[in-house]
Design a protein around this motif. Structure first.
Motif, PDB file in Angstrom:
ATOM      1  N   SER A 204      40.718   2.428  29.681  1.00 43.50           N
ATOM      2  CA  SER A 204      39.979   1.396  30.410  1.00 43.50           C
ATOM      3  C   SER A 204      39.852   1.639  31.899  1.00 43.50           C
ATOM      4  N   SER A 205      40.350   2.764  32.392  1.00 46.28           N
ATOM      5  CA  SER A 205      40.232   3.029  33.825  1.00 46.28           C
ATOM      6  C   SER A 205      40.419   4.500  34.133  1.00 46.28           C
ATOM      7  N   CYS A 206      39.921   4.879  35.319  1.00 39.82           N
ATOM      8  CA  CYS A 206      40.145   6.212  35.888  1.00 39.82           C
ATOM      9  C   CYS A 206      41.096   6.031  37.061  1.00 39.82           C
ATOM     10  N   ARG A 207      42.096   6.903  37.148  1.00 38.64           N
ATOM     11  CA  ARG A 207      43.100   6.755  38.191  1.00 38.64           C
ATOM     12  C   ARG A 207      43.419   8.094  38.835  1.00 38.64           C
ATOM     13  N   ALA A 208      43.634   8.069  40.144  1.00 37.04           N
ATOM     14  CA  ALA A 208      44.075   9.257  40.865  1.00 37.04           C
ATOM     15  C   ALA A 208      45.240   8.870  41.764  1.00 37.04           C
ATOM     16  N   PHE A 209      46.295   9.691  41.764  1.00 34.88           N
ATOM     17  CA  PHE A 209      47.497   9.412  42.542  1.00 34.88           C
ATOM     18  C   PHE A 209      47.874  10.630  43.373  1.00 34.88           C
ATOM     19  N   ALA A 210      48.390  10.398  44.563  1.00 34.74           N
ATOM     20  CA  ALA A 210      49.018  11.442  45.366  1.00 34.74           C
ATOM     21  C   ALA A 210      50.513  11.185  45.341  1.00 34.74           C
ATOM     22  N   VAL A 211      51.285  12.154  44.851  1.00 35.09           N
ATOM     23  CA  VAL A 211      52.725  11.975  44.636  1.00 35.09           C
ATOM     24  C   VAL A 211      53.486  13.001  45.471  1.00 35.09           C
ATOM     25  N   ASP A 212      54.490  12.537  46.229  1.00 39.60           N
ATOM     26  CA  ASP A 212      55.237  13.462  47.075  1.00 39.60           C
ATOM     27  C   ASP A 212      56.350  14.152  46.291  1.00 39.60           C
ATOM     28  N   ALA A 213      57.116  15.000  46.976  1.00 37.49           N
ATOM     29  CA  ALA A 213      58.139  15.817  46.310  1.00 37.49           C
ATOM     30  C   ALA A 213      59.271  14.978  45.739  1.00 37.49           C
ATOM     31  N   GLN A 214      59.430  13.753  46.214  1.00 33.89           N
ATOM     32  CA  GLN A 214      60.471  12.861  45.694  1.00 33.89           C
ATOM     33  C   GLN A 214      59.949  11.962  44.571  1.00 33.89           C
ATOM     34  N   GLY A 215      58.685  12.146  44.181  1.00 33.86           N
ATOM     35  CA  GLY A 215      58.113  11.363  43.097  1.00 33.86           C
ATOM     36  C   GLY A 215      57.537  10.034  43.534  1.00 33.86           C
ATOM     37  N   LYS A 216      57.423   9.822  44.827  1.00 36.18           N
ATOM     38  CA  LYS A 216      56.878   8.566  45.338  1.00 36.18           C
ATOM     39  C   LYS A 216      55.363   8.651  45.439  1.00 36.18           C
ATOM     40  N   VAL A 217      54.673   7.603  44.960  1.00 34.98           N
ATOM     41  CA  VAL A 217      53.213   7.549  45.068  1.00 34.98           C
ATOM     42  C   VAL A 217      52.847   7.216  46.513  1.00 34.98           C
ATOM     43  N   ARG A 218      52.131   8.123  47.172  1.00 32.58           N
ATOM     44  CA  ARG A 218      51.786   7.946  48.579  1.00 32.58           C
ATOM     45  C   ARG A 218      50.382   7.371  48.768  1.00 32.58           C
TER      46      ARG A 218
ATOM     47  N   ALA B 111      32.877   9.020  37.073  1.00 29.26           N
ATOM     48  CA  ALA B 111      33.947   8.086  37.430  1.00 29.26           C
ATOM     49  C   ALA B 111      35.234   8.830  37.768  1.00 29.26           C
ATOM     50  N   GLN B 112      35.548   9.851  36.979  1.00 25.42           N
ATOM     51  CA  GLN B 112      36.747  10.651  37.239  1.00 25.42           C
ATOM     52  C   GLN B 112      36.663  11.371  38.584  1.00 25.42           C
ATOM     53  N   LEU B 113      35.550  12.031  38.815  1.00 27.99           N
ATOM     54  CA  LEU B 113      35.403  12.761  40.071  1.00 27.99           C
ATOM     55  C   LEU B 113      35.338  11.806  41.252  1.00 27.99           C
ATOM     56  N   GLY B 114      34.780  10.613  41.011  1.00 31.60           N
ATOM     57  CA  GLY B 114      34.686   9.627  42.076  1.00 31.60           C
ATOM     58  C   GLY B 114      36.049   9.228  42.621  1.00 31.60           C
ATOM     59  N   VAL B 115      37.005   8.912  41.705  1.00 32.61           N
ATOM     60  CA  VAL B 115      38.340   8.506  42.175  1.00 32.61           C
ATOM     61  C   VAL B 115      39.094   9.693  42.766  1.00 32.61           C
ATOM     62  N   LEU B 116      38.892  10.881  42.197  1.00 29.82           N
ATOM     63  CA  LEU B 116      39.559  12.072  42.726  1.00 29.82           C
ATOM     64  C   LEU B 116      39.089  12.359  44.145  1.00 29.82           C
ATOM     65  N   TYR B 117      37.773  12.398  44.354  1.00 31.62           N
ATOM     66  CA  TYR B 117      37.252  12.745  45.679  1.00 31.62           C
ATOM     67  C   TYR B 117      37.546  11.649  46.701  1.00 31.62           C
ATOM     68  N   ALA B 118      37.562  10.391  46.271  1.00 32.14           N
ATOM     69  CA  ALA B 118      37.906   9.297  47.186  1.00 32.14           C
ATOM     70  C   ALA B 118      39.348   9.439  47.664  1.00 32.14           C
ATOM     71  N   LEU B 119      40.241   9.832  46.748  1.00 28.76           N
ATOM     72  CA  LEU B 119      41.640  10.038  47.123  1.00 28.76           C
ATOM     73  C   LEU B 119      41.773  11.218  48.078  1.00 28.76           C
ATOM     74  N   LEU B 120      41.101  12.330  47.759  1.00 31.17           N
ATOM     75  CA  LEU B 120      41.186  13.509  48.620  1.00 31.17           C
ATOM     76  C   LEU B 120      40.614  13.222  50.004  1.00 31.17           C
ATOM     77  N   ASP B 121      39.567  12.410  50.068  1.00 35.31           N
ATOM     78  CA  ASP B 121      39.008  12.043  51.363  1.00 35.31           C
ATOM     79  C   ASP B 121      40.002  11.219  52.174  1.00 35.31           C
ATOM     80  N   GLU B 122      40.757  10.360  51.485  1.00 39.58           N
ATOM     81  CA  GLU B 122      41.717   9.504  52.189  1.00 39.58           C
ATOM     82  C   GLU B 122      42.887  10.296  52.751  1.00 39.58           C
ATOM     83  N   ILE B 123      43.434  11.210  51.952  1.00 39.86           N
ATOM     84  CA  ILE B 123      44.632  11.929  52.392  1.00 39.86           C
ATOM     85  C   ILE B 123      44.304  13.244  53.089  1.00 39.86           C
ATOM     86  N   GLY B 124      43.082  13.745  52.887  1.00 42.60           N
ATOM     87  CA  GLY B 124      42.698  15.058  53.376  1.00 42.60           C
ATOM     88  C   GLY B 124      42.966  16.096  52.308  1.00 42.60           C
TER      89      GLY B 124
END
Length: 298
Positions: free
Chosen positions: A14-28, A55-68
């Protein structure tokens, strides 16, 4: 690695999701888009593959734009298991609706194939049911002339959602999947750990249209975004990703909730086939070191 993050891209029901996760496993950072299948009537559940990809690429690219994009160390792709996409390897366009695991229209194809429930259970850990991908592929080949023509001409590709996304992210260079996704096609032999020529013939699915097999953690090519090359290092099924997250060990059981609920019991290196239960495989770094699960889906 400490100053970079792993990017996880997940396609749920029911959704597309993208997460940025650091080395300690925390969602940034994270992005989410509600994206449900079309359900025009009971028993029908499908996506338009192009809309799903967008939809998949949309959430991925939006995340990459936010974090660089330079902040991304690697990309992991996860998806629901039995949903299948059929597309043409020359054009990249889909040839049929992407039938989800919920879709039951291929009941006839699942029941009429010349193999018993016991035989298919022993060979795949699964059962003859439209829940899995092989009957869905057979139904699409029988009902969409463009899909049948592509199969006959050798341009058909059929694979789980994660493999479809990876193929597009790598600009058609990588057409692969891992055992956790391959097993849910009903075409993968859980004992030989390879595609079954017998099952392909039984369901009328050309072996050539299926992806190559790699471990869950492997080289799945690279995604180039705004001049930054991001390695794709994981292709995995949703339930097995949950098992890995919980560090489930032999003898332990977990229940994972989503659109469905899945009771997952780790049996270690021992393949256990029980009446009425599904058997599946864990995520792996090696095709030769497979471990197993017993499943009760609800």
């Amino acid at each position: 690695m400490n100053d970079k993050w792993i990017i996880a891209l997940d396609q749920g029901t029911s959704s597309c999701r993208a997460f940025a996760v650091d080395a300690q496993g925390k969602v940034r950072a994270q992005k989410n888009k509600v994206f449900s299948p079309h359900r025009p009537q009971k028993g029908l559940s499908f996506y338009n593959a192009e809309e799903l990809l967008a939809a998949q690429l949309g959430v991925l690219y939006a995340l990459l734009d936010e974090i660089g994009p330079e902040k991304a160390a690697a990309l992991a792709i996860c998806s629901q298991r039995s949903t299948v996409v059929l597309w043409d390897k020359n054009t990249g366009y889909s040839l049929a609706p992407a039938l989800t695991w919920e879709d039951g229209r291929s009941f006839k194809e699942s029941q009429s194939c010349a193999i018993t429930q016991e035989e298919i259970h022993q060979q795949t850990g699964l059962f003859k049911t439209p829940y899995f991908s092989a009957p869905k592929i057979a139904w699409c080949l029988a009902n969409f002339p463009s899909a049948k023509q592509a199969a006959e001409s050798g341009t058909l590709l059929a694979a789980p959602v994660a493999s479809y996304v990876i193929w597009h992210l790598t600009k058609k260079r990588i057409f692969s999947t891992d055992p956790t996704l391959a097993q849910r096609t009903l075409l993968w032999d859980i004992r030989t750990k390879n595609w079954s020529e017998t099952l392909c013939r039984t369901f009328g699915v050309p072996r050539a249209c299926l992806p190559t097999l790699q471990p869950t953690q492997a080289d799945y090519g690279t995604c180039l975004y705004k001049g930054v090359s991001i390695p794709i290092c994981v292709c995995v099924a949703d339930q097995q990703a949950a098992v890995a997250y919980h560090s489930l060990q032999k003898g332990q059981t977990a229940v994972n909730y989503g659109t469905g609920a899945f009771v997952l019991h780790h049996t270690g290196k021992k393949l256990t086939i029980l009446p009425g239960m599904l058997s599946s495989v864990t995520a792996t770094e090696s095709l030769d070191n497979q471990q197993f699960l017993l499943e009760g889906p609800i």
